[in-house]
Scaffold this active site. Sequence first.
Site, short mmCIF file in Angstrom:
data_model
loop_
_atom_site.label_atom_id
_atom_site.label_comp_id
_atom_site.label_asym_id
_atom_site.label_seq_id
_atom_site.Cartn_x
_atom_site.Cartn_y
_atom_site.Cartn_z
N TYR A 83 0.84 -1.21 0.00
CA TYR A 83 0.00 0.00 0.00
C TYR A 83 0.87 1.26 0.00
CZ TYR A 83 -2.77 3.82 1.98
OH TYR A 83 -3.35 5.05 2.21
P1 NAD Z 1 -12.20 5.63 1.81
O1 NAD Z 1 -12.06 4.22 1.37
O2 NAD Z 1 -13.24 5.94 2.82
O3 NAD Z 1 -12.42 6.58 0.54
C1 NAD Z 1 -11.84 6.32 -0.72
C2 NAD Z 1 -12.97 6.27 -1.74
O4 NAD Z 1 -12.41 6.10 -3.05
C3 NAD Z 1 -13.93 5.09 -1.52
O5 NAD Z 1 -15.25 5.56 -1.24
C4 NAD Z 1 -13.86 4.30 -2.81
O6 NAD Z 1 -15.11 3.77 -3.21
C5 NAD Z 1 -13.36 5.36 -3.80
N1 NAD Z 1 -12.69 4.79 -4.98
C6 NAD Z 1 -11.63 3.96 -5.01
N2 NAD Z 1 -11.33 3.63 -6.28
C7 NAD Z 1 -12.24 4.27 -7.07
C8 NAD Z 1 -12.48 4.30 -8.47
N3 NAD Z 1 -11.74 3.59 -9.35
N4 NAD Z 1 -13.52 5.04 -8.94
C9 NAD Z 1 -14.31 5.74 -8.09
N5 NAD Z 1 -14.12 5.75 -6.74
C10 NAD Z 1 -13.11 5.01 -6.25
O7 NAD Z 1 -10.76 6.10 2.32
P2 NAD Z 1 -10.33 7.37 3.20
O8 NAD Z 1 -9.91 6.87 4.52
O9 NAD Z 1 -11.35 8.44 3.09
O10 NAD Z 1 -9.01 7.80 2.41
C11 NAD Z 1 -9.06 8.72 1.32
C12 NAD Z 1 -7.68 8.82 0.71
O11 NAD Z 1 -6.75 9.23 1.70
C13 NAD Z 1 -7.15 7.50 0.14
O12 NAD Z 1 -6.48 7.79 -1.06
C14 NAD Z 1 -6.18 7.01 1.19
O13 NAD Z 1 -5.14 6.24 0.63
C15 NAD Z 1 -5.66 8.33 1.77
N6 NAD Z 1 -5.21 8.21 3.16
C16 NAD Z 1 -6.12 7.97 4.16
C17 NAD Z 1 -5.69 7.88 5.47
C18 NAD Z 1 -6.64 7.64 6.62
O14 NAD Z 1 -6.16 7.57 7.77
N7 NAD Z 1 -7.94 7.52 6.39
C19 NAD Z 1 -4.33 8.02 5.77
C20 NAD Z 1 -3.44 8.24 4.73
C21 NAD Z 1 -3.90 8.36 3.43
#
Ligand code: NAD
Length: 317
Positions: A150
């Site tokens: 990841y």
């Molecule tokens: P989340 O899974 O709640 O949100 C990501 C969304 O992206 C999901 O709803 C998913 O359906 C959508 N998605 C993925 N692939 C897609 C596609 N091909 N087409 C349309 N939609 C698509 O995750 P989150 O926790 O809100 O994280 C958001 C971003 O932040 C991510 O990129 C994650 O890697 C990054 N991030 C999150 C955290 C955390 O602590 N939550 C920490 C570091 C980085």
Amino acid sequence: MNIIITGAAGFIGSHLSEALLQLGHSVTGVDHIESSSNRSIKEDNLKNILVHPEFQWQAVDLLNIDLNRLIADADIVFHLAGLAGVRNSWGSSFEDYLHANILLTQEIAEACKQSARLKKLVYASSSSIYGGGSGHYSSEQSPATPISPYGLTKLAGEHICAIYHKQYGLPYTALRYFTVYGPRQRPDMGFHRFMKAALLEEPLTVYGNGEQTRDFTYISDVVAANINAMNYKKHGNVFNIGGVETASVNDIVHKIEKLSGKKLQLHYLPEQPGDPFATRADISLARTELGYNPLISLDEGMAAEWSYITGLYGSKR
Ligand code: NAD
């Protein structure tokens, strides 16, 4: 401004959409909610924004649509869509991470490069790009040595933005979030799992000895960082976005027992491959350049998440 948010039905994307609508922007949210295993949670995330007159909703897979068309009229793109979570990124599911995090980011960068109108692409990166973690502060200059597939895909996304910036002037800013928490936190994440187990009096697995620590960042602080990044005039940069304090898993267990008034039934299993031992953000660059200033303490933020969890699962008790 016209703003696109990819991953708008997710944890961070839904909060950011709400905040930008409140500021008077026009927001197009894109997410492939139809194919999501957590569809009802995503629908719940969206319920406040779907009714907003300035919100346009597109339930599509971003890998299957014409991104040039999507982005043509956008002033700002927040690229949050991706597959999050370290533990599932090993083995055969790596291919899904490759598509969701690397291929999609390249396609977004390509479409953004075609736009004369775009002012900023904000890319959601992760503390996972730093690797194992020594407990010392990670600054943006610290080595980027991910220890999970990841983390590797999130770092590749940063590099994609950087090469499009260098070659084509892509106006991007990347934010490395450190463990985000609060209402709507993803069901696979720690606080959500722990609080649900406390509420429903279910046994809970803890990986490792519980002494591992995280820099926890409350969702409204992350939203503020994104809005500051959107308005930041310089491009081609990356910032750590951490919270007010760090805590160990055992500290968190105690806090949840206090919040819920219940003793958690814990089962300890060996630590999982790819899980860092400690994360801690040096946020001095974000403070000086973005004016980022996290405000929400763990106690305050965890109380808000507990209230969300009791609303989500309370009827199952
Ligand atoms: P989340 O899974 O709640 O949100 C990501 C969304 O992206 C999901 O709803 C998913 O359906 C959508 N998605 C993925 N692939 C897609 C596609 N091909 N087409 C349309 N939609 C698509 O995750 P989150 O926790 O809100 O994280 C958001 C971003 O932040 C991510 O990129 C994650 O890697 C990054 N991030 C999150 C955290 C955390 O602590 N939550 C920490 C570091 C980085």
